[in-house]
Design an enzyme around this catalytic site. Structure first.
Site, mmCIF file in Angstrom:
data_model
loop_
_atom_site.group_PDB
_atom_site.id
_atom_site.type_symbol
_atom_site.label_atom_id
_atom_site.label_comp_id
_atom_site.label_asym_id
_atom_site.label_seq_id
_atom_site.Cartn_x
_atom_site.Cartn_y
_atom_site.Cartn_z
ATOM 1 N N LYS A 46 41.572 52.651 46.271
ATOM 2 C CA LYS A 46 42.534 51.901 46.806
ATOM 3 C C LYS A 46 43.636 52.635 47.849
ATOM 4 O O LYS A 46 43.260 53.959 47.783
ATOM 5 C CB LYS A 46 43.320 51.326 45.782
ATOM 6 C CG LYS A 46 44.126 50.223 46.005
ATOM 7 C CD LYS A 46 43.510 48.789 45.420
ATOM 8 C CE LYS A 46 43.982 47.707 45.750
ATOM 9 N NZ LYS A 46 43.567 46.260 45.482
ATOM 10 N N GLY A 98 50.446 29.232 36.154
ATOM 11 C CA GLY A 98 50.506 29.410 37.815
ATOM 12 C C GLY A 98 49.238 28.420 38.382
ATOM 13 O O GLY A 98 48.393 28.012 37.986
ATOM 14 N N GLY A 104 48.441 28.720 41.953
ATOM 15 C CA GLY A 104 48.259 29.279 43.125
ATOM 16 C C GLY A 104 46.878 29.176 43.515
ATOM 17 O O GLY A 104 46.027 28.060 43.351
ATOM 18 N N VAL A 131 43.949 30.728 43.329
ATOM 19 C CA VAL A 131 43.011 30.788 42.424
ATOM 20 C C VAL A 131 42.812 29.634 41.312
ATOM 21 O O VAL A 131 41.971 29.134 41.378
ATOM 22 C CB VAL A 131 42.886 31.883 41.644
ATOM 23 C CG1 VAL A 131 41.766 32.102 40.716
ATOM 24 C CG2 VAL A 131 42.843 33.277 42.540
ATOM 25 N N TYR A 158 44.166 26.604 41.636
ATOM 26 C CA TYR A 158 44.126 25.438 42.410
ATOM 27 C C TYR A 158 42.558 25.136 42.422
ATOM 28 O O TYR A 158 41.886 24.259 42.152
ATOM 29 C CB TYR A 158 44.650 25.432 43.786
ATOM 30 C CG TYR A 158 44.487 23.962 44.380
ATOM 31 C CD1 TYR A 158 45.164 22.848 43.864
ATOM 32 C CD2 TYR A 158 43.755 24.145 45.463
ATOM 33 C CE1 TYR A 158 45.008 21.888 44.522
ATOM 34 C CE2 TYR A 158 43.289 22.766 46.090
ATOM 35 C CZ TYR A 158 44.131 21.855 45.565
ATOM 36 O OH TYR A 158 43.938 20.501 46.455
HETATM 37 P P1 NAD Z 1 48.873 33.052 44.313
HETATM 38 O O1 NAD Z 1 50.288 33.739 44.773
HETATM 39 O O2 NAD Z 1 48.483 32.154 45.327
HETATM 40 O O3 NAD Z 1 49.344 32.036 43.024
HETATM 41 C C1 NAD Z 1 50.021 32.792 41.967
HETATM 42 C C2 NAD Z 1 51.209 31.497 41.568
HETATM 43 O O4 NAD Z 1 52.027 31.846 40.390
HETATM 44 C C3 NAD Z 1 52.216 30.635 42.638
HETATM 45 O O5 NAD Z 1 51.853 29.487 42.943
HETATM 46 C C4 NAD Z 1 53.283 31.199 41.829
HETATM 47 O O6 NAD Z 1 54.491 30.167 42.301
HETATM 48 C C5 NAD Z 1 53.113 31.317 40.498
HETATM 49 N N1 NAD Z 1 54.061 31.824 39.531
HETATM 50 C C6 NAD Z 1 54.833 32.979 39.832
HETATM 51 N N2 NAD Z 1 55.505 33.146 38.774
HETATM 52 C C7 NAD Z 1 55.272 32.355 37.880
HETATM 53 C C8 NAD Z 1 55.615 31.949 36.458
HETATM 54 N N3 NAD Z 1 56.504 33.017 36.009
HETATM 55 N N4 NAD Z 1 55.147 30.671 35.867
HETATM 56 C C9 NAD Z 1 54.199 30.058 36.614
HETATM 57 N N5 NAD Z 1 53.826 30.366 37.776
HETATM 58 C C10 NAD Z 1 54.108 31.427 38.320
HETATM 59 O O7 NAD Z 1 47.992 34.293 43.889
HETATM 60 P P2 NAD Z 1 46.448 34.177 43.638
HETATM 61 O O8 NAD Z 1 45.902 34.500 44.666
HETATM 62 O O9 NAD Z 1 46.234 32.735 43.003
HETATM 63 O O10 NAD Z 1 46.287 34.938 42.302
HETATM 64 C C11 NAD Z 1 46.797 34.558 40.721
HETATM 65 C C12 NAD Z 1 46.478 35.704 40.246
HETATM 66 O O11 NAD Z 1 45.245 36.162 40.009
HETATM 67 C C13 NAD Z 1 47.339 37.251 40.633
HETATM 68 O O12 NAD Z 1 47.710 37.839 39.285
HETATM 69 C C14 NAD Z 1 46.297 37.941 41.290
HETATM 70 O O13 NAD Z 1 46.596 39.171 41.143
HETATM 71 C C15 NAD Z 1 44.880 37.629 40.470
HETATM 72 N N6 NAD Z 1 43.605 37.737 41.363
HETATM 73 C C16 NAD Z 1 43.530 36.974 42.411
HETATM 74 C C17 NAD Z 1 42.573 37.044 43.177
HETATM 75 C C18 NAD Z 1 42.214 36.370 44.359
HETATM 76 O O14 NAD Z 1 41.136 36.330 44.872
HETATM 77 N N7 NAD Z 1 43.248 35.643 45.009
HETATM 78 C C19 NAD Z 1 41.374 37.998 42.780
HETATM 79 C C20 NAD Z 1 41.424 38.821 41.646
HETATM 80 C C21 NAD Z 1 42.677 38.374 40.652
#
Ligand code: NAD
Length: 350
Positions: A80, A179, A181, A183, A185
């Site tokens: 990383k 959440g 967000g 993923v 969704y």
């Molecule tokens: P994102 O930022 O698109 O979505 C996160 C969502 O969580 C947002 O809509 C935010 O408003 C909401 N949120 C924040 N605080 C909150 C709370 N206290 N209660 C409820 N909702 C809350 O992120 P993402 O890309 O969907 O990733 C989500 C998680 O998965 C993260 O922990 C990320 O590290 C992990 N992750 C993502 C990926 C990827 O491909 N995007 C891969 C591996 C792990």
């Protein structure tokens, strides 16, 4: 703590401190382990409070990538990088200089996107290094990782459902999503297709409204989600949400979701086991994104990448079976599987 003390404890191979006065670049590239292949993991740009915090973060993240890449059976090691600074202040010159440092490692480290770095930044970095993956919009790119991460989480959930409820299906199960967000969704689409009942929360009212309208789900408050009686609790927002305060509130049989670092400490995995809650280790179930970009190395095929990501079902199933057989928490089992694979590769290397 002295740097060598820090890196010896968890056996880091190499830490590269990069600085350039002209561009103001201050970066750290951490190669935790390359026994399985080039140390691979994204670059994060963050306004760290101090250098110690930056070093701690890059060490933690690179070690995490060793485990994620290993448990996913990838020919990739763990690495990383971080750039110290406010992401809004980055310049093309700074990013190019970073790319030059990545290039000096001659492929021992492969970079990608993380917080604070977008696809345009990756294109700039790519002008100085070929050791880079996951540039959305480019030829051979695997694109946005979120939908494929959701696909992986869905497949991991199937393994959990089979173990906890006796059927490889989510039909009729009640899933509580933390959440809504990128993923979750995507995950919501699979849950809706399969006929799961969903309750969900988000701190962003627009995301809540959108999901409600599109999927007709029940919504709850961000704090209420922990108390929601359900079959599967799916963390998809924050880390460290499984902790001594939340565990007694959980009314589920399974915890399976996308969020990174769900357990506040490894001991919380033991507490879940004691309470009969089956936990899908986060770094195994959320590895869809890295599995997907790994496919860029052989000429990206979406079909092949998605088929590979679907095997997260097998990974989770193996972890759950070993956990049952050995009466060990799933996080401990997953760590052990990942470490064994690295150890075997190290033995073969020497
Ligand atoms: P994102 O930022 O698109 O979505 C996160 C969502 O969580 C947002 O809509 C935010 O408003 C909401 N949120 C924040 N605080 C909150 C709370 N206290 N209660 C409820 N909702 C809350 O992120 P993402 O890309 O969907 O990733 C989500 C998680 O998965 C993260 O922990 C990320 O590290 C992990 N992750 C993502 C990926 C990827 O491909 N995007 C891969 C591996 C792990």
């Amino acid at each position: 703590m002295a740097v060598f003390e820090k890196i010896q404890a968890d056996n880091y191979e190499q830490i590269v401190f990069c600085q350039d006065q002209k561009t103001g670049l201050k970066a750290i590239i951490a190669l935790h382990n390359t026994a399985l292949g080039p140390a691979t993991g994204g670059c994060r740009m963050w306004n760290y409070r101090n250098e110690e915090e930056a070093l701690t973060d890059v060490l933690r993240l690179s070690k995490g990538m060793t485990y994620k890449n290993s448990i996913s059976n990838l020919a990739l090691g763990g690495g990383k990088s971080i750039i110290i600074g406010d992401a809004s202040q980055k310049t093309p010159e700074l990013l190019k200089r970073f790319g030059e440092f990545v290039e000096t490692l001659k492929g021992r480290y492969i970079t990608a996107k993380d917080v604070g770095i977008d696809s345009n930044d990756l294109k700039t970095i790519k002008s100085r290094t070929s050791h880079i993956l996951g540039i959305a919009g480019e030829a051979n790119s695997s694109g946005d990782p979120s939908p494929v991460t959701a696909w992986g989480v869905y497949n991991g959930m199937l393994a959990c459902a089979e173990s906890a409820f006796g059927s490889k299906s989510l039909k009729g199960l009640h899933v509580a999503l933390q959440g809504l967000g990128a993923v979750n969704y995507g995950l919501l689409k699979y849950l809706a297709q399969e006929g799961a009942r969903v309750s969900a929360c988000d701190i962003n009212p627009d995301s809540v409204e959108k999901a409600k309208k599109e999927f007709g789900i029940t919504t709850v408050g961000p704090e209420e989600i922990y108390d929601t009686a359900c079959d599967i609790f799916s963390p998809g927002a924050l880390g460290a949400i499984i902790n001594p305060q939340t565990i007694p509130r959980l009314k589920c049989k399974v915890v399976a979701g996308a969020a990174n670092n769900q357990l506040a400490t490894e001991k919380d995995g033991e507490e879940l086991l004691k309470r009969g809650i089956l936990y899908a280790p986060d770094f195994a179930i959320n590895a869809g994104g890295v599995i997907n970009i790994a496919h860029e190395r052989d000429g990206y095929s979406r079909e092949k990448a998605y088929a590979h990501v679907a095997r997260i079902y097998d990974t989770i199933k193996n972890i759950l079976e070993a956990s049952k057989a050995d009466h060990l928490p799933t996080n401990v089992v997953a760590n052990r599987i990942a470490e064994n694979r690295v150890r075997e590769a190290e033995r073969a290397r020497h």
